[in-house]
Design a protein around this motif. Structure first.
Motif, mmCIF file in Angstrom:
data_model
loop_
_atom_site.group_PDB
_atom_site.id
_atom_site.type_symbol
_atom_site.label_atom_id
_atom_site.label_comp_id
_atom_site.label_asym_id
_atom_site.label_seq_id
_atom_site.Cartn_x
_atom_site.Cartn_y
_atom_site.Cartn_z
ATOM 1 N N LEU A 239 -7.102 -7.158 4.766
ATOM 2 C CA LEU A 239 -7.981 -6.931 3.626
ATOM 3 C C LEU A 239 -9.340 -6.411 4.074
ATOM 4 C CD1 LEU A 239 -7.280 -10.140 1.501
ATOM 5 C CD2 LEU A 239 -6.379 -7.842 1.127
ATOM 6 N N GLU A 240 -10.076 -5.903 3.129
ATOM 7 C CA GLU A 240 -11.430 -5.432 3.391
ATOM 8 C C GLU A 240 -12.419 -6.335 2.643
ATOM 9 O OE1 GLU A 240 -12.246 -3.000 5.477
ATOM 10 O OE2 GLU A 240 -10.136 -2.626 5.927
ATOM 11 N N TYR A 241 -13.681 -6.261 3.071
ATOM 12 C CA TYR A 241 -14.751 -6.981 2.399
ATOM 13 C C TYR A 241 -14.796 -6.524 0.958
ATOM 14 C CZ TYR A 241 -19.418 -8.628 1.292
ATOM 15 O OH TYR A 241 -20.467 -9.258 0.713
ATOM 16 N N PRO A 242 -14.964 -7.369 -0.021
ATOM 17 C CA PRO A 242 -15.328 -8.782 -0.013
ATOM 18 C C PRO A 242 -14.128 -9.729 -0.085
ATOM 19 C CG PRO A 242 -15.579 -7.970 -2.230
ATOM 20 C CD PRO A 242 -15.122 -6.796 -1.367
ATOM 21 N N LEU A 243 -12.921 -9.176 -0.127
ATOM 22 C CA LEU A 243 -11.741 -10.038 -0.228
ATOM 23 C C LEU A 243 -11.564 -10.913 1.008
ATOM 24 C CD1 LEU A 243 -9.249 -7.514 -1.833
ATOM 25 C CD2 LEU A 243 -10.528 -9.333 -2.964
ATOM 26 N N THR A 244 -12.028 -10.423 2.139
ATOM 27 C CA THR A 244 -11.912 -11.228 3.353
ATOM 28 C C THR A 244 -12.746 -12.497 3.279
ATOM 29 O OG1 THR A 244 -13.627 -9.864 4.360
ATOM 30 C CG2 THR A 244 -11.348 -9.340 4.919
ATOM 31 N N VAL A 245 -13.814 -12.466 2.496
ATOM 32 C CA VAL A 245 -14.671 -13.654 2.356
ATOM 33 C C VAL A 245 -13.874 -14.799 1.745
ATOM 34 C CG1 VAL A 245 -16.719 -14.596 1.242
ATOM 35 C CG2 VAL A 245 -16.778 -12.290 2.203
ATOM 36 N N ALA A 246 -13.128 -14.508 0.695
ATOM 37 C CA ALA A 246 -12.309 -15.546 0.051
ATOM 38 C C ALA A 246 -11.233 -16.052 1.012
ATOM 39 C CB ALA A 246 -11.680 -15.003 -1.222
#
Length: 80
Positions: free
Chosen positions: A34-41
């Motif tokens: 995944l790419e940011y911002p999904l990686t944050v979750a």
């Protein structure tokens, strides 16, 4: 914002429902693809899963975590 919070709650519930070793495999793959911002979750949920693991279990899956975390760190540098 409410959708994001609901997704985090759902991920946390899922992380607690599955065996931590299984959750780590899925979440490590997400942090790698995944790419940011999904990686944050994904990282937030991964943190919750890791907190549920014992030391030996964590040591067994560390090799799966490192590539995705390195990728996330590299991408965050571009955002700063």
């Amino acid at each position: 914002m409410q959708v994001f919070r609901a997704a985090e709650e759902c991920a946390a519930t899922l992380a607690k429902s599955l065996k931590p070793e299984h959750s780590v495999v899925v979440l490590a793959k997400l942090t790698d693809t995944l790419e940011y911002p999904l990686t944050v979750a994904a990282i937030k949920t991964l943190t919750q899963v890791i907190e549920l693991m014992d030391k030996d279990g964590l040591m067994n899956v560390t090799h799966r975590l490192i590539p995705g975390l390195i990728k996330v760190c590299k991408n965050v540098r571009y955002l700063l």
